[in-house]
Design a protein around this motif. Structure first.
Motif, PDB file in Angstrom:
ATOM      1  N   LEU A 193       0.827  -1.203   0.083  1.00 31.51           N
ATOM      2  CA  LEU A 193      -0.074   0.032   0.076  1.00 31.51           C
ATOM      3  C   LEU A 193       0.839   1.325  -0.163  1.00 31.51           C
ATOM      4  CD1 LEU A 193      -3.014  -1.309   2.569  1.00 31.51           C
ATOM      5  CD2 LEU A 193      -2.752  -1.553  -0.022  1.00 31.51           C
ATOM      6  N   VAL A 194       2.125   1.271  -0.095  1.00 35.05           N
ATOM      7  CA  VAL A 194       3.073   2.172   0.228  1.00 35.05           C
ATOM      8  C   VAL A 194       3.127   3.115  -1.239  1.00 35.05           C
ATOM      9  CG1 VAL A 194       5.396   3.216   0.230  1.00 35.05           C
ATOM     10  CG2 VAL A 194       4.550   1.148   1.944  1.00 35.05           C
ATOM     11  N   GLY A 195       2.925   4.314  -1.196  1.00 35.89           N
ATOM     12  CA  GLY A 195       2.902   5.376  -2.054  1.00 35.89           C
ATOM     13  C   GLY A 195       3.971   6.116  -2.327  1.00 35.89           C
ATOM     14  N   HIS A 196       4.604   6.427  -1.333  1.00 36.44           N
ATOM     15  CA  HIS A 196       6.241   7.032  -1.214  1.00 36.44           C
ATOM     16  C   HIS A 196       7.021   6.166  -0.573  1.00 36.44           C
ATOM     17  CE1 HIS A 196       9.173  10.109  -0.864  1.00 36.44           C
ATOM     18  NE2 HIS A 196       8.592  10.857  -1.723  1.00 36.44           N
ATOM     19  N   TYR A 197       7.888   5.607  -1.198  1.00 39.92           N
ATOM     20  CA  TYR A 197       8.954   4.504  -0.505  1.00 39.92           C
ATOM     21  C   TYR A 197       9.755   5.163   0.540  1.00 39.92           C
ATOM     22  CZ  TYR A 197      12.660   6.854  -3.639  1.00 39.92           C
ATOM     23  OH  TYR A 197      13.289   7.701  -4.005  1.00 39.92           O
ATOM     24  N   ALA A 198      10.317   6.427   0.480  1.00 37.20           N
ATOM     25  CA  ALA A 198      11.251   7.054   1.424  1.00 37.20           C
ATOM     26  C   ALA A 198      10.412   7.234   2.540  1.00 37.20           C
ATOM     27  CB  ALA A 198      11.749   8.330   0.778  1.00 37.20           C
ATOM     28  N   TYR A 199       9.136   7.347   2.504  1.00 37.08           N
ATOM     29  CA  TYR A 199       8.489   7.894   3.880  1.00 37.08           C
ATOM     30  C   TYR A 199       7.472   6.899   4.315  1.00 37.08           C
ATOM     31  CZ  TYR A 199      10.486  12.567   2.783  1.00 37.08           C
ATOM     32  OH  TYR A 199      11.253  13.435   2.583  1.00 37.08           O
ATOM     33  N   ASN A 200       7.311   5.731   3.585  1.00 37.46           N
ATOM     34  CA  ASN A 200       6.504   4.792   3.849  1.00 37.46           C
ATOM     35  C   ASN A 200       4.910   5.290   4.230  1.00 37.46           C
ATOM     36  OD1 ASN A 200       5.973   1.818   4.187  1.00 37.46           O
ATOM     37  ND2 ASN A 200       5.886   2.230   6.462  1.00 37.46           N
ATOM     38  N   ARG A 201       4.746   6.080   3.212  1.00 37.48           N
ATOM     39  CA  ARG A 201       3.269   6.807   3.303  1.00 37.48           C
ATOM     40  C   ARG A 201       2.080   5.704   2.288  1.00 37.48           C
ATOM     41  NH1 ARG A 201       4.841  12.774   2.425  1.00 37.48           N
ATOM     42  NH2 ARG A 201       5.556  12.119   0.333  1.00 37.48           N
ATOM     43  N   ILE A 202       1.105   5.906   2.762  1.00 36.68           N
ATOM     44  CA  ILE A 202       0.243   5.177   2.032  1.00 36.68           C
ATOM     45  C   ILE A 202      -0.118   5.887   0.991  1.00 36.68           C
ATOM     46  CG2 ILE A 202      -1.996   5.997   3.298  1.00 36.68           C
ATOM     47  CD1 ILE A 202      -3.113   3.383   3.347  1.00 36.68           C
ATOM     48  N   HIS A 203      -0.585   5.101  -0.169  1.00 37.00           N
ATOM     49  CA  HIS A 203      -0.911   5.767  -1.360  1.00 37.00           C
ATOM     50  C   HIS A 203      -2.080   6.444  -1.512  1.00 37.00           C
ATOM     51  CE1 HIS A 203      -1.623   5.984  -5.701  1.00 37.00           C
ATOM     52  NE2 HIS A 203      -0.274   5.673  -6.167  1.00 37.00           N
ATOM     53  N   GLY A 204      -2.265   7.678  -2.343  1.00 36.99           N
ATOM     54  CA  GLY A 204      -3.365   8.300  -2.287  1.00 36.99           C
ATOM     55  C   GLY A 204      -4.621   7.644  -2.679  1.00 36.99           C
ATOM     56  N   GLY A 205      -4.274   6.782  -3.630  1.00 39.76           N
ATOM     57  CA  GLY A 205      -5.246   6.028  -4.293  1.00 39.76           C
ATOM     58  C   GLY A 205      -5.843   5.064  -3.360  1.00 39.76           C
ATOM     59  N   ILE A 232       0.648   8.364   7.174  1.00 41.03           N
ATOM     60  CA  ILE A 232       1.900   7.812   7.838  1.00 41.03           C
ATOM     61  C   ILE A 232       1.205   6.994   8.852  1.00 41.03           C
ATOM     62  CG2 ILE A 232       4.035   7.835   8.884  1.00 41.03           C
ATOM     63  CD1 ILE A 232       4.703  10.160   6.924  1.00 41.03           C
ATOM     64  N   GLY A 233       1.489   5.786   9.205  1.00 43.05           N
ATOM     65  CA  GLY A 233       0.833   4.910  10.417  1.00 43.05           C
ATOM     66  C   GLY A 233       0.959   3.475  10.346  1.00 43.05           C
ATOM     67  N   SER A 234       0.821   2.783  11.321  1.00 43.36           N
ATOM     68  CA  SER A 234       0.753   1.187  11.412  1.00 43.36           C
ATOM     69  C   SER A 234      -0.637   0.616  10.727  1.00 43.36           C
ATOM     70  CB  SER A 234       0.872   0.766  12.711  1.00 43.36           C
ATOM     71  OG  SER A 234      -0.007   1.242  13.682  1.00 43.36           O
TER      72      SER A 234
END
Length: 162
Positions: A57-69, A120-122
């Motif tokens: 589900l990662v959208g930004h690999y450097a920050y481990n952010r969930i993808h907006g989609g 960003i979160g678990s």
């Protein structure tokens, strides 16, 4: 409290309806499985689900952010679930199986998502409620929260119901 809010709060769904709606949402809508959406609460006035963060589900690999989609699709799905619950409450005189068949024509006709903070979160909590249920169109409001309860994204949508 308005009359419609009071009547919606008084409605308690049968276990068969809740189980059927959860099965439709989590199993029969395969894309919801891909997202990892898990229903935590279904009531006529609000539905709640959870998504656990996974590498897919990662959208930004450097920050481990969930993808907006994922956020958008999750909120869209939740708006649809809220409409299903509202339709189920509106037709309580029908047996659960009959109410569950009313969702065949449900579809999104408009969707707006506001991304307020990085995802960003678990895990994340998604909530939705129906603002208006008409005979042909329903409008909803949805929210996406981080593990700390902070609002990360908000959405609004319209769904065709007939």
């Amino acid at each position: 409290m308005s009359t419609s809010s009071a009547s919606a709060a008084a409605i308690v769904f049968e276990p068969e309806f809740l189980a059927g709606l959860t099965t439709i949402f989590e199993e029969k809508i395969v894309f919801n499985q891909l997202l990892g959406l898990k229903v935590t609460s279904i009531a006529p006035q609000q539905v709640v689900a959870r998504i656990d963060m996974r590498p897919e589900l990662v959208g930004h690999y450097a920050y481990n952010r969930i993808h907006g989609g994922v956020i958008s699709a999750g909120l869209d799905a939740m708006g649809g679930l809220a409409v299903m619950a509202a339709i189920g409450a509106k037709h309580m005189s029908e047996p659960p199986e009959q109410r569950l068949h009313r969702f065949a024509k449900l579809g999104t006709i408009d969707l707006r998502i506001d991304y307020l903070r990085p995802g960003i979160g678990s895990h994340f909590e998604l909530r939705a409620e129906v603002l208006r249920l008409g005979s042909r169109v329903a409008t909803t409001r949805m929210e996406f929260f981080g593990p700390d309860g902070q609002l990360m994204s908000a959405g609004a949508a319209a769904y065709i119901v007939s």
